[in-house]
Enzyme design. Structure first.
Site, PDB file in Angstrom:
ATOM      1  N   SER A 168       0.852  -1.186   0.000  1.00  0.00           N
ATOM      2  CA  SER A 168       0.000   0.000   0.000  1.00  0.00           C
ATOM      3  C   SER A 168       0.893   1.241   0.000  1.00  0.00           C
ATOM      4  O   SER A 168       2.056   1.178   0.415  1.00  0.00           O
ATOM      5  CB  SER A 168      -0.861  -0.055   1.255  1.00  0.00           C
ATOM      6  OG  SER A 168      -1.190   1.225   1.688  1.00  0.00           O
ATOM      7  N   SER A 169       0.325   2.369  -0.433  1.00  0.00           N
ATOM      8  CA  SER A 169       1.130   3.598  -0.495  1.00  0.00           C
ATOM      9  C   SER A 169       1.514   4.098   0.904  1.00  0.00           C
ATOM     10  O   SER A 169       2.393   4.952   1.037  1.00  0.00           O
ATOM     11  CB  SER A 169       0.361   4.696  -1.235  1.00  0.00           C
ATOM     12  OG  SER A 169      -0.844   4.959  -0.571  1.00  0.00           O
ATOM     13  N   CYS A 170       0.870   3.550   1.962  1.00  0.00           N
ATOM     14  CA  CYS A 170       1.204   4.014   3.314  1.00  0.00           C
ATOM     15  C   CYS A 170       2.571   3.515   3.787  1.00  0.00           C
ATOM     16  O   CYS A 170       3.016   3.875   4.864  1.00  0.00           O
ATOM     17  CB  CYS A 170       0.118   3.647   4.318  1.00  0.00           C
ATOM     18  SG  CYS A 170       0.064   1.894   4.656  1.00  0.00           S
TER      19      CYS A 170
ATOM     20  N   TYR B 285       0.460  -1.105  10.470  1.00  0.00           N
ATOM     21  CA  TYR B 285       0.080  -1.716   9.187  1.00  0.00           C
ATOM     22  C   TYR B 285       1.212  -1.550   8.169  1.00  0.00           C
ATOM     23  O   TYR B 285       1.595  -2.493   7.470  1.00  0.00           O
ATOM     24  CB  TYR B 285      -1.191  -1.016   8.698  1.00  0.00           C
ATOM     25  CG  TYR B 285      -1.751  -1.521   7.410  1.00  0.00           C
ATOM     26  CD1 TYR B 285      -2.434  -2.732   7.362  1.00  0.00           C
ATOM     27  CD2 TYR B 285      -1.619  -0.791   6.236  1.00  0.00           C
ATOM     28  CE1 TYR B 285      -2.967  -3.194   6.175  1.00  0.00           C
ATOM     29  CE2 TYR B 285      -2.147  -1.237   5.045  1.00  0.00           C
ATOM     30  CZ  TYR B 285      -2.818  -2.445   5.014  1.00  0.00           C
ATOM     31  OH  TYR B 285      -3.353  -2.907   3.835  1.00  0.00           O
TER      32      TYR B 285
ATOM     33  N   LYS C  91       3.547  -4.273   6.040  1.00  0.00           N
ATOM     34  CA  LYS C  91       3.586  -4.272   4.566  1.00  0.00           C
ATOM     35  C   LYS C  91       5.029  -4.098   4.063  1.00  0.00           C
ATOM     36  O   LYS C  91       5.410  -4.688   3.056  1.00  0.00           O
ATOM     37  CB  LYS C  91       2.688  -3.160   4.007  1.00  0.00           C
ATOM     38  CG  LYS C  91       1.210  -3.451   4.171  1.00  0.00           C
ATOM     39  CD  LYS C  91       0.822  -4.624   3.314  1.00  0.00           C
ATOM     40  CE  LYS C  91      -0.644  -4.945   3.345  1.00  0.00           C
ATOM     41  NZ  LYS C  91      -0.956  -6.182   2.619  1.00  0.00           N
TER      42      LYS C  91
ATOM     43  N   HIS D 235     -13.225   4.103   3.168  1.00  0.00           N
ATOM     44  CA  HIS D 235     -12.335   5.059   2.497  1.00  0.00           C
ATOM     45  C   HIS D 235     -13.163   6.196   1.890  1.00  0.00           C
ATOM     46  O   HIS D 235     -14.381   6.123   1.850  1.00  0.00           O
ATOM     47  CB  HIS D 235     -11.533   4.341   1.417  1.00  0.00           C
ATOM     48  CG  HIS D 235     -10.545   3.354   1.976  1.00  0.00           C
ATOM     49  ND1 HIS D 235     -10.415   2.070   1.500  1.00  0.00           N
ATOM     50  CD2 HIS D 235      -9.651   3.461   2.990  1.00  0.00           C
ATOM     51  CE1 HIS D 235      -9.480   1.426   2.184  1.00  0.00           C
ATOM     52  NE2 HIS D 235      -9.002   2.250   3.097  1.00  0.00           N
TER      53      HIS D 235
HETATM   54  N1  LIG Z   1      -8.639  -0.826  -0.790  1.00  0.00           N
HETATM   55  C1  LIG Z   1      -7.664   0.027  -1.022  1.00  0.00           C
HETATM   56  O1  LIG Z   1      -7.867   1.232  -1.224  1.00  0.00           O
HETATM   57  C2  LIG Z   1      -6.232  -0.456  -1.050  1.00  0.00           C
HETATM   58  C3  LIG Z   1      -5.234   0.480  -1.353  1.00  0.00           C
HETATM   59  C4  LIG Z   1      -3.923   0.077  -1.386  1.00  0.00           C
HETATM   60  C5  LIG Z   1      -3.608  -1.235  -1.122  1.00  0.00           C
HETATM   61  N2  LIG Z   1      -4.567  -2.140  -0.855  1.00  0.00           N
HETATM   62  C6  LIG Z   1      -4.138  -3.516  -0.556  1.00  0.00           C
HETATM   63  O2  LIG Z   1      -4.824  -4.480  -1.292  1.00  0.00           O
HETATM   64  C7  LIG Z   1      -4.980  -5.666  -0.519  1.00  0.00           C
HETATM   65  C8  LIG Z   1      -6.449  -6.076  -0.506  1.00  0.00           C
HETATM   66  O3  LIG Z   1      -7.222  -4.999  -0.010  1.00  0.00           O
HETATM   67  P1  LIG Z   1      -8.809  -4.959  -0.199  1.00  0.00           P
HETATM   68  O4  LIG Z   1      -9.182  -3.536  -0.324  1.00  0.00           O
HETATM   69  O5  LIG Z   1      -9.229  -5.946  -1.215  1.00  0.00           O
HETATM   70  O6  LIG Z   1      -9.279  -5.446   1.258  1.00  0.00           O
HETATM   71  P2  LIG Z   1     -10.560  -6.302   1.612  1.00  0.00           P
HETATM   72  O7  LIG Z   1     -11.646  -6.022   0.660  1.00  0.00           O
HETATM   73  O8  LIG Z   1     -10.817  -6.093   3.065  1.00  0.00           O
HETATM   74  O9  LIG Z   1     -10.056  -7.796   1.399  1.00  0.00           O
HETATM   75  C9  LIG Z   1      -9.102  -8.393   2.236  1.00  0.00           C
HETATM   76  C10 LIG Z   1      -9.230  -9.899   2.071  1.00  0.00           C
HETATM   77  O10 LIG Z   1      -8.261 -10.528   2.918  1.00  0.00           O
HETATM   78  C11 LIG Z   1      -8.887 -11.614   3.572  1.00  0.00           C
HETATM   79  N3  LIG Z   1      -8.224 -11.918   4.836  1.00  0.00           N
HETATM   80  C12 LIG Z   1      -8.059 -11.108   5.917  1.00  0.00           C
HETATM   81  N4  LIG Z   1      -7.451 -11.794   6.914  1.00  0.00           N
HETATM   82  C13 LIG Z   1      -7.246 -13.059   6.456  1.00  0.00           C
HETATM   83  C14 LIG Z   1      -6.675 -14.225   7.017  1.00  0.00           C
HETATM   84  N5  LIG Z   1      -6.204 -14.241   8.261  1.00  0.00           N
HETATM   85  N6  LIG Z   1      -6.649 -15.351   6.261  1.00  0.00           N
HETATM   86  C15 LIG Z   1      -7.145 -15.366   5.020  1.00  0.00           C
HETATM   87  N7  LIG Z   1      -7.688 -14.277   4.405  1.00  0.00           N
HETATM   88  C16 LIG Z   1      -7.736 -13.142   5.134  1.00  0.00           C
HETATM   89  C17 LIG Z   1     -10.314 -11.131   3.816  1.00  0.00           C
HETATM   90  O11 LIG Z   1     -11.158 -12.212   4.071  1.00  0.00           O
HETATM   91  P3  LIG Z   1     -12.424 -11.984   5.072  1.00  0.00           P
HETATM   92  O12 LIG Z   1     -13.193 -10.849   4.485  1.00  0.00           O
HETATM   93  O13 LIG Z   1     -13.131 -13.285   5.023  1.00  0.00           O
HETATM   94  O14 LIG Z   1     -11.827 -11.647   6.382  1.00  0.00           O
HETATM   95  C18 LIG Z   1     -10.606 -10.446   2.479  1.00  0.00           C
HETATM   96  O15 LIG Z   1     -11.021 -11.381   1.517  1.00  0.00           O
HETATM   97  C19 LIG Z   1      -4.408  -5.350   0.868  1.00  0.00           C
HETATM   98  O16 LIG Z   1      -3.102  -5.849   0.950  1.00  0.00           O
HETATM   99  C20 LIG Z   1      -4.388  -3.849   0.903  1.00  0.00           C
HETATM  100  O17 LIG Z   1      -3.331  -3.352   1.677  1.00  0.00           O
HETATM  101  C21 LIG Z   1      -5.886  -1.788  -0.808  1.00  0.00           C
END
Ligand SMILES: NC(=O)c1ccc[n+]([C@@H]2O[C@H](COP(=O)([O-])OP(=O)(O)OC[C@H]3O[C@@H](n4cnc5c(N)ncnc54)[C@H](OP(=O)(O)O)[C@@H]3O)[C@@H](O)[C@H]2O)c1
Length: 312
Positions: free
Chosen positions: A104-106, A133, A137, A176
């Site tokens: 992530s950008s953070c 966090y 990362k 967000h």
């Molecule tokens: N959204 C953004 O704006 C953004 C920006 C930059 C980077 N990212 C990165 O992109 C990635 C995905 O983000 P997202 O937005 O898709 O988040 P998300 O919608 O919350 O999805 C996260 C996923 O991880 C799973 N997970 C969490 N804990 C787990 C565990 N212990 N074992 C197995 N699975 C687990 C969750 O499953 P459950 O729901 O069943 O817990 C969910 O399917 C992250 O690394 C995040 O840092 C996101």
């Protein structure tokens, strides 16, 4: 090619599955967090050893807003460190040669130069509210870098900017900025409210990328023979929060006025990724903000109507 997407139920994971289908992948493993808890080392290593995918994408993480991050830093660092370490070491032990880790950008310093280049990593202090966090990362991307240099595998990382799109989280306090605004303007339209107030002056600049563009960038990076250890994935341009609010209001069809509450904090004035490395690898985003917002709003309406809107 057998592809494993970890975090497949999330916003990013779902976009990766859509993109994998588009690119002709037939064999896609997509375990839910109930089937496979990535914080459990034994379970994760056994899953990887018995399923032997050719490629792994780690899009699983414990994610949350500022409030959750600063209230539960121990959970954020522990769970995200375990997910990264178990997925990466388990993949290596299972003989998997290709892995992409999502950060992530953070990860970049609070006072990073703008736009933020990959090279500003670890040059000064992080933003304290999401330090736990970010440290997890950073450990994830460093694991990839060190496994690649020590073992000769292709483990690398992508660092996305703020994402939005189908499957986003619309929690009233924890979401967000884009999902929060889509929901507030939609509800204001339904209630016939004469104005919507946004926090701060509206002048900070932020960058947003449609999640399907991120998924396309991930597969593009995986196809690069010797990819950089970590690469920024941004839109390449930013907007002010007020401009964003105006675009959201237009997409939603909200006719009232937009007020600013200047007693509330603005946060950092600008946060933009330097996209030049990804551009030099011949990838650019294809979804402009207005188009992405319109599509995200249609998904919001569909998810709300279907009773499957994520708001926890
Ligand atoms: N959204 C953004 O704006 C953004 C920006 C930059 C980077 N990212 C990165 O992109 C990635 C995905 O983000 P997202 O937005 O898709 O988040 P998300 O919608 O919350 O999805 C996260 C996923 O991880 C799973 N997970 C969490 N804990 C787990 C565990 N212990 N074992 C197995 N699975 C687990 C969750 O499953 P459950 O729901 O069943 O817990 C969910 O399917 C992250 O690394 C995040 O840092 C996101």
């Amino acid at each position: 090619m057998k592809l494993l997407i970890l975090g497949s139920g999330g916003m990013v994971g779902s976009a990766l599955i859509r993109e994998a289908h588009k690119r002709g992948y037939k064999d896609i493993l997509q375990p839910s967090s109930r089937e496979l808890d990535l914080t459990n080392q034994k379970q994760t290593h056994e899953y990887l050893a018995s399923n032997t995918p050719t490629q792994v994408i780690v899009a699983a993480a414990k994610v949350g807003g500022i409030h959750a991050n600063s209230t539960y830093p121990a959970d954020f660092i522990y769970k995200n460190l375990m997910i990264a370490a178990n997925a990466i070491e388990g993949s290596y032990q299972a003989g998997i040669r290709e892995l992409l880790f999502l950060g992530s950008s953070c990860i970049y310093p609070k006072h990073a130069p703008q736009p933020m280049p990959e090279g500003c990593l670890l040059t000064s202090d992080l933003e304290p509210t999401n330090e736990a966090y970010a440290v997890a990362k950073i450990a994830g991307l460093k694991l990839c870098q060190y496994y690649s240099s020590q073992y000769g595998v292709k483990y690398h990382a992508a660092m996305p900017t703020n994402l939005y799109g189908p499957g986003d989280n619309y929690h009233t306090e924890n979401s967000h900025v884009i999902p929060a605004m889509l929901r507030r303007f939609h509800e204001a339209k339904l209630a016939g409210a004469s104005s919507v107030t946004i926090w701060g002056t509206g002048t900070p600049r932020r960058e947003f990328l449609y999640v399907d563009d991120l998924a396309s960038a991930c597969f593009h990076l995986m196809a690069v023979e010797s990819p950089p250890d970590w690469v920024n994935v941004g839109y390449g341009d930013d907007v002010t929060i007020l401009e964003l609010a105006e675009s959201v209001a237009k997409v939603v069809g909200y006719q009232g006025s937009i007020e600013t509450d200047t007693t509330k904090p603005d946060g950092t004035p600008r946060k933009l990724m330097d996209n030049s490395i990804l551009k030099s690898l011949h990838w650019s985003p294809t979804v402009p903000l207005d188009e992405g917002l319109a599509s995200a709003y249609q998904c919001y309406l569909k998810e709300e109507k279907g009773g499957n809107l994520r708001d926890k």
